[in-house]
Structures are given as structure tokens and as C-alpha cells.
Design a protein around this motif. Structure first.
Motif, PDB file in Angstrom:
ATOM      1  N   THR A   1       0.872  -1.174   0.000  1.00  0.00           N
ATOM      2  CA  THR A   1       0.000   0.000   0.000  1.00  0.00           C
ATOM      3  C   THR A   1       0.903   1.215   0.000  1.00  0.00           C
ATOM      4  O   THR A   1       1.693   1.409   0.927  1.00  0.00           O
ATOM      5  CB  THR A   1      -0.915   0.011   1.232  1.00  0.00           C
ATOM      6  OG1 THR A   1      -1.776  -1.125   1.181  1.00  0.00           O
ATOM      7  CG2 THR A   1      -1.765   1.268   1.267  1.00  0.00           C
ATOM      8  N   VAL A   2       0.826   2.011  -1.057  1.00  0.00           N
ATOM      9  CA  VAL A   2       1.669   3.195  -1.197  1.00  0.00           C
ATOM     10  C   VAL A   2       0.769   4.421  -1.184  1.00  0.00           C
ATOM     11  O   VAL A   2      -0.074   4.591  -2.064  1.00  0.00           O
ATOM     12  CB  VAL A   2       2.489   3.152  -2.495  1.00  0.00           C
ATOM     13  CG1 VAL A   2       3.421   4.372  -2.566  1.00  0.00           C
ATOM     14  CG2 VAL A   2       3.309   1.862  -2.580  1.00  0.00           C
ATOM     15  N   ASP A   3       0.921   5.247  -0.138  1.00  0.00           N
ATOM     16  CA  ASP A   3       0.086   6.441   0.025  1.00  0.00           C
ATOM     17  C   ASP A   3      -1.403   6.115  -0.085  1.00  0.00           C
ATOM     18  O   ASP A   3      -2.157   6.821  -0.748  1.00  0.00           O
ATOM     19  CB  ASP A   3       0.462   7.518  -0.991  1.00  0.00           C
ATOM     20  CG  ASP A   3       1.667   8.328  -0.537  1.00  0.00           C
ATOM     21  OD1 ASP A   3       2.067   8.173   0.623  1.00  0.00           O
ATOM     22  OD2 ASP A   3       2.198   9.091  -1.342  1.00  0.00           O
ATOM     23  N   GLY A   4      -1.813   5.005   0.532  1.00  0.00           N
ATOM     24  CA  GLY A   4      -3.225   4.638   0.563  1.00  0.00           C
ATOM     25  C   GLY A   4      -3.696   3.817  -0.610  1.00  0.00           C
ATOM     26  O   GLY A   4      -4.832   3.322  -0.601  1.00  0.00           O
ATOM     27  N   THR A   5      -2.868   3.649  -1.651  1.00  0.00           N
ATOM     28  CA  THR A   5      -3.249   2.845  -2.810  1.00  0.00           C
ATOM     29  C   THR A   5      -2.855   1.395  -2.562  1.00  0.00           C
ATOM     30  O   THR A   5      -1.671   1.050  -2.563  1.00  0.00           O
ATOM     31  CB  THR A   5      -2.572   3.351  -4.099  1.00  0.00           C
ATOM     32  OG1 THR A   5      -2.938   4.711  -4.313  1.00  0.00           O
ATOM     33  CG2 THR A   5      -3.014   2.520  -5.291  1.00  0.00           C
ATOM     34  N   ALA A   6      -3.863   0.543  -2.323  1.00  0.00           N
ATOM     35  CA  ALA A   6      -3.602  -0.852  -1.975  1.00  0.00           C
ATOM     36  C   ALA A   6      -3.191  -1.659  -3.201  1.00  0.00           C
ATOM     37  O   ALA A   6      -3.467  -1.285  -4.351  1.00  0.00           O
ATOM     38  CB  ALA A   6      -4.843  -1.464  -1.337  1.00  0.00           C
ATOM     39  N   ASN A   7      -2.533  -2.780  -2.935  1.00  0.00           N
ATOM     40  CA  ASN A   7      -2.142  -3.744  -3.971  1.00  0.00           C
ATOM     41  C   ASN A   7      -1.281  -3.129  -5.073  1.00  0.00           C
ATOM     42  O   ASN A   7      -1.375  -3.526  -6.243  1.00  0.00           O
ATOM     43  CB  ASN A   7      -3.383  -4.403  -4.584  1.00  0.00           C
ATOM     44  CG  ASN A   7      -4.170  -5.201  -3.571  1.00  0.00           C
ATOM     45  OD1 ASN A   7      -3.585  -5.905  -2.743  1.00  0.00           O
ATOM     46  ND2 ASN A   7      -5.492  -5.081  -3.601  1.00  0.00           N
ATOM     47  N   THR A   8      -0.447  -2.172  -4.697  1.00  0.00           N
ATOM     48  CA  THR A   8       0.503  -1.614  -5.659  1.00  0.00           C
ATOM     49  C   THR A   8       1.621  -2.628  -5.891  1.00  0.00           C
ATOM     50  O   THR A   8       2.276  -3.064  -4.936  1.00  0.00           O
ATOM     51  CB  THR A   8       1.109  -0.308  -5.132  1.00  0.00           C
ATOM     52  OG1 THR A   8       0.069   0.652  -4.915  1.00  0.00           O
ATOM     53  CG2 THR A   8       2.122   0.262  -6.103  1.00  0.00           C
ATOM     54  N   PRO A   9       1.876  -3.025  -7.134  1.00  0.00           N
ATOM     55  CA  PRO A   9       2.999  -3.939  -7.387  1.00  0.00           C
ATOM     56  C   PRO A   9       4.316  -3.242  -7.039  1.00  0.00           C
ATOM     57  O   PRO A   9       4.542  -2.097  -7.442  1.00  0.00           O
ATOM     58  CB  PRO A   9       2.906  -4.218  -8.892  1.00  0.00           C
ATOM     59  CG  PRO A   9       1.528  -3.814  -9.289  1.00  0.00           C
ATOM     60  CD  PRO A   9       1.154  -2.693  -8.379  1.00  0.00           C
ATOM     61  N   THR A  10       5.167  -3.902  -6.296  1.00  0.00           N
ATOM     62  CA  THR A  10       6.463  -3.331  -5.915  1.00  0.00           C
ATOM     63  C   THR A  10       7.549  -4.397  -6.048  1.00  0.00           C
ATOM     64  O   THR A  10       7.274  -5.593  -5.927  1.00  0.00           O
ATOM     65  CB  THR A  10       6.449  -2.789  -4.476  1.00  0.00           C
ATOM     66  OG1 THR A  10       5.892  -3.769  -3.592  1.00  0.00           O
ATOM     67  CG2 THR A  10       5.628  -1.501  -4.379  1.00  0.00           C
ATOM     68  N   ILE A  11       8.767  -3.935  -6.288  1.00  0.00           N
ATOM     69  CA  ILE A  11       9.903  -4.835  -6.457  1.00  0.00           C
ATOM     70  C   ILE A  11      11.057  -4.324  -5.618  1.00  0.00           C
ATOM     71  O   ILE A  11      11.363  -3.122  -5.623  1.00  0.00           O
ATOM     72  CB  ILE A  11      10.317  -4.915  -7.945  1.00  0.00           C
ATOM     73  CG1 ILE A  11       9.198  -5.565  -8.766  1.00  0.00           C
ATOM     74  CG2 ILE A  11      11.627  -5.688  -8.118  1.00  0.00           C
ATOM     75  CD1 ILE A  11       9.372  -5.419 -10.254  1.00  0.00           C
ATOM     76  N   CYS A  12      11.697  -5.223  -4.899  1.00  0.00           N
ATOM     77  CA  CYS A  12      12.811  -4.871  -4.008  1.00  0.00           C
ATOM     78  C   CYS A  12      14.135  -4.983  -4.761  1.00  0.00           C
ATOM     79  O   CYS A  12      14.370  -5.963  -5.476  1.00  0.00           O
ATOM     80  CB  CYS A  12      12.805  -5.811  -2.811  1.00  0.00           C
ATOM     81  SG  CYS A  12      14.347  -5.866  -1.887  1.00  0.00           S
ATOM     82  N   ASP A  13      15.008  -3.979  -4.588  1.00  0.00           N
ATOM     83  CA  ASP A  13      16.336  -4.056  -5.213  1.00  0.00           C
ATOM     84  C   ASP A  13      17.455  -4.153  -4.173  1.00  0.00           C
ATOM     85  O   ASP A  13      18.628  -3.966  -4.497  1.00  0.00           O
ATOM     86  CB  ASP A  13      16.576  -2.861  -6.147  1.00  0.00           C
ATOM     87  CG  ASP A  13      16.671  -1.525  -5.410  1.00  0.00           C
ATOM     88  OD1 ASP A  13      16.651  -1.501  -4.161  1.00  0.00           O
ATOM     89  OD2 ASP A  13      16.754  -0.478  -6.095  1.00  0.00           O
ATOM     90  N   ASP A  14      17.096  -4.457  -2.917  1.00  0.00           N
ATOM     91  CA  ASP A  14      18.059  -4.389  -1.815  1.00  0.00           C
ATOM     92  C   ASP A  14      18.058  -5.706  -1.048  1.00  0.00           C
ATOM     93  O   ASP A  14      17.087  -6.043  -0.371  1.00  0.00           O
ATOM     94  CB  ASP A  14      17.675  -3.219  -0.900  1.00  0.00           C
ATOM     95  CG  ASP A  14      18.582  -3.083   0.300  1.00  0.00           C
ATOM     96  OD1 ASP A  14      19.568  -3.842   0.410  1.00  0.00           O
ATOM     97  OD2 ASP A  14      18.310  -2.222   1.149  1.00  0.00           O
ATOM     98  N   PHE A  15      19.158  -6.461  -1.139  1.00  0.00           N
ATOM     99  CA  PHE A  15      19.248  -7.755  -0.465  1.00  0.00           C
ATOM    100  C   PHE A  15      19.649  -7.628   1.000  1.00  0.00           C
ATOM    101  O   PHE A  15      19.348  -8.496   1.812  1.00  0.00           O
ATOM    102  CB  PHE A  15      20.261  -8.644  -1.198  1.00  0.00           C
ATOM    103  CG  PHE A  15      20.408 -10.022  -0.614  1.00  0.00           C
ATOM    104  CD1 PHE A  15      19.408 -10.969  -0.790  1.00  0.00           C
ATOM    105  CD2 PHE A  15      21.545 -10.380   0.104  1.00  0.00           C
ATOM    106  CE1 PHE A  15      19.528 -12.251  -0.251  1.00  0.00           C
ATOM    107  CE2 PHE A  15      21.685 -11.652   0.644  1.00  0.00           C
ATOM    108  CZ  PHE A  15      20.671 -12.599   0.465  1.00  0.00           C
ATOM    109  N   ASN A  16      20.338  -6.560   1.363  1.00  0.00           N
ATOM    110  CA  ASN A  16      20.954  -6.473   2.687  1.00  0.00           C
ATOM    111  C   ASN A  16      20.078  -5.844   3.762  1.00  0.00           C
ATOM    112  O   ASN A  16      20.542  -5.597   4.874  1.00  0.00           O
ATOM    113  CB  ASN A  16      22.282  -5.711   2.600  1.00  0.00           C
ATOM    114  CG  ASN A  16      23.378  -6.574   1.986  1.00  0.00           C
ATOM    115  OD1 ASN A  16      23.428  -7.773   2.203  1.00  0.00           O
ATOM    116  ND2 ASN A  16      24.242  -5.965   1.198  1.00  0.00           N
ATOM    117  N   HIS A  17      18.808  -5.545   3.442  1.00  0.00           N
ATOM    118  CA  HIS A  17      17.851  -5.106   4.463  1.00  0.00           C
ATOM    119  C   HIS A  17      16.616  -5.989   4.375  1.00  0.00           C
ATOM    120  O   HIS A  17      16.204  -6.375   3.275  1.00  0.00           O
ATOM    121  CB  HIS A  17      17.457  -3.639   4.268  1.00  0.00           C
ATOM    122  CG  HIS A  17      18.553  -2.671   4.556  1.00  0.00           C
ATOM    123  ND1 HIS A  17      19.412  -2.204   3.583  1.00  0.00           N
ATOM    124  CD2 HIS A  17      18.949  -2.078   5.712  1.00  0.00           C
ATOM    125  CE1 HIS A  17      20.289  -1.373   4.126  1.00  0.00           C
ATOM    126  NE2 HIS A  17      20.022  -1.278   5.409  1.00  0.00           N
TER     127      HIS A  17
END
Length: 255
Positions: A61-77
Motif C-alpha cells: 500500500t503506497v500512500d493509501g493505494t492498496a495492492n501496488t505492485p512493488t519490487i525490491c532491489d536491496d538484499f541487505n535489508h
């Protein structure tokens, strides 16, 4: 001692404004779900050791918009489902020499120019969004590419020293994207031709940097305009408090 209501209201009002200033240009992210895909074996880095992690496209949920597709580019967190954090948003179409340093890997990793690094990552991120958790028959000369292969390739690029345990497909994808951008200007031109959001944690020390599709509009840093706003608002805060303190002093003298 008397305190005028006007002076007290000014203090309360400007205090609220000052507390709100750090949120300028920030966006709230809550990780809400994963697609069920995960790395086939333990992935290892010198930063956090070995882990088995979810891969491909997540949902937030990004700024209240649910089910936003997101992709992580950070393995170390690491993040967990339900975790919420603030992030600044920069669109790839507006990336330049002034703002790329604000990104999680804006200094470049493993000697890579940051524009080249983010162009390589964006190439792989775009394919994950295209697959929508499916499988590509061929991508970058590699057969049967999955979101897991693409995520592992992304993390290998952005991790200092790389990561071990990635799939054969992921290793081939890393080698492929390394051949695509021969200069920082070519990489920037590619990025500026896209419309993907990079959501960098604020402050920039984790949890994770995410990518989101280019459709929605998010709060973005406004450079000089934002700085001018901060300076004017800060001056107003201190001016109002100084004015109120003068009123309080006058009240003490006449009480």
C-alpha cells in the motif's frame, strides 16, 4: 504571569508546522503481500550472511493505494509483511546528476557508475513487471526466465561484492545487462525514457528500496523550491515564537 491566547496559538501552530516539515515529499509504504516465489537455495552476502527470501513482485500500500505492485532491489535489508516506512519517490524519467545521489545506491556499487547500475536494474525490474509473476520463454538470450532469476540478478548487482547462490539464469542475466550500457549518458537516456518510480527509504538507511509502476503520482522532492519552502517556513516558526516571547515579556513587566 499572563499568556495571551494569540501568542499561545502561534506557538502551537508553528510547532505543528515545524514537526510536519520533515515529511515534505515523503510517501508511506506498507508491505502487504508476496507472490509466493522464493529463492531456490540460500543466497549469501558478506553483509547479512545466507538467507532464503521471497522474490519477484510484491504488493504494497503506497500512500493509501492498496495492492501496488512493488519490487525490491536491496538484499541487505529485511522487511516483514505489515511493516510500514516512509520513502521519497523519484521517477526514472527525471533522474539526473542532481538527484541520483538520493537513491539507495546513488554512489554506485562495486565501482559501477550509478546511472549504469540503475539502468541495469531497471531493465530487470521492467521485465518482472511485464511477467506479472509469470515466466518468460526467452529474455536477454536466456530461456525460461522467472521472477526469482530476475530478483537474484538485481540483488547481485546492488550488493557489495555480489551474492553467492544465485541461479545459472540469474548469473547469465547479470552478464547480459553488463553489456547494454557503455556510458553513463546512454544509461541515463534509457532511464529517462522509462516511467518507473524508485521509492527510497527516508532516512536512507533501510528498510528497503522499492520500485513501483509509473502510473500513479507520488510526493516528490522539489529541489530548490522545497528548500525555499523549508527556509521560509522555518523563519516563520522562529519569528512567531520570538514575537510571542516578546509579548510574554511585556506581560510580565505590566503584571
Amino acid at each position: 504571569m499572563k499568556v495571551r491566547l494569540g501568542g499561545l496559538a502561534a506557538i502551537i501552530g508553528c510547532a505543528a508546522l515545524c514537526l510536519a516539515l520533515p515529511a515534505l515529499g515523503q510517501n508511506s509504504i506498507t508491505l502487504t503481500g508476496v507472490n509466493g516465489s522464493y529463492s531456490a537455495g540460500d543466497l549469501c552476502s558478506t553483509g547479512i550472511g545466507c538467507q532464503q527470501v521471497y522474490t519477484g513482485q510484491y504488493y504494497s500500500t503506497v500512500d493509501g493505494t492498496a495492492n501496488t505492485p512493488t519490487i525490491c532491489d536491496d538484499f541487505n535489508h529485511n522487511v516483514t509483511i505489515g511493516e510500514t516506512w516512509n520513502a521519497t519517490a523519484i521517477n526514472t524519467s527525471s533522474l539526473n546528476g542532481s538527484n541520483i545521489g538520493q537513491l539507495e545506491f546513488g554512489a554506485g556499487t562495486n565501482g559501477l557508475n550509478p546511472f549504469v547500475e540503475y539502468a541495469q536494474v531497471a531493465t530487470l525490474v521492467s521485465e518482472i513487471f511485464t511477467l506479472n509473476n509469470g515466466t518468460a520463454a526467452h529474455f536477454g538470450g536466456v530461456s525460461n526466465v522467472t521472477g526469482t532469476d530476475l530478483s537474484e540478478a538485481i540483488w547481485d548487482i546492488t550488493t557489495k561484492g555480489g551474492i553467492s547462490g544465485i541461479s545459472t539464469n540469474a548469473a547469465a542475466l547479470v552478464k547480459w545487462v553488463e553489456t547494454l550500457y557503455g556510458s553513463s549518458s546512454a544509461a541515463q537516456a534509457y532511464l529517462n525514457g522509462l516511467s518507473l518510480w524508485i521509492l527510497t527509504p527516508a532516512p536512507n538507511n533501510g528498510p528497503q528500496e522499492f520500485w513501483a509502476p509509473g502510473g500513479p503520482s507520488y510526493n516528490v522532492p522539489e529541489g530548490g523550491s522545497a528548500l525555499l519552502y523549508l527556509l521560509l517556513a522555518g523563519a516563520s516558526c522562529f519569528g512567531a515564537m520570538f514575537f510571542s516571547s516578546r509579548n510574554q515579556l511585556r506581560n510580565r513587566e505590566t503584571a
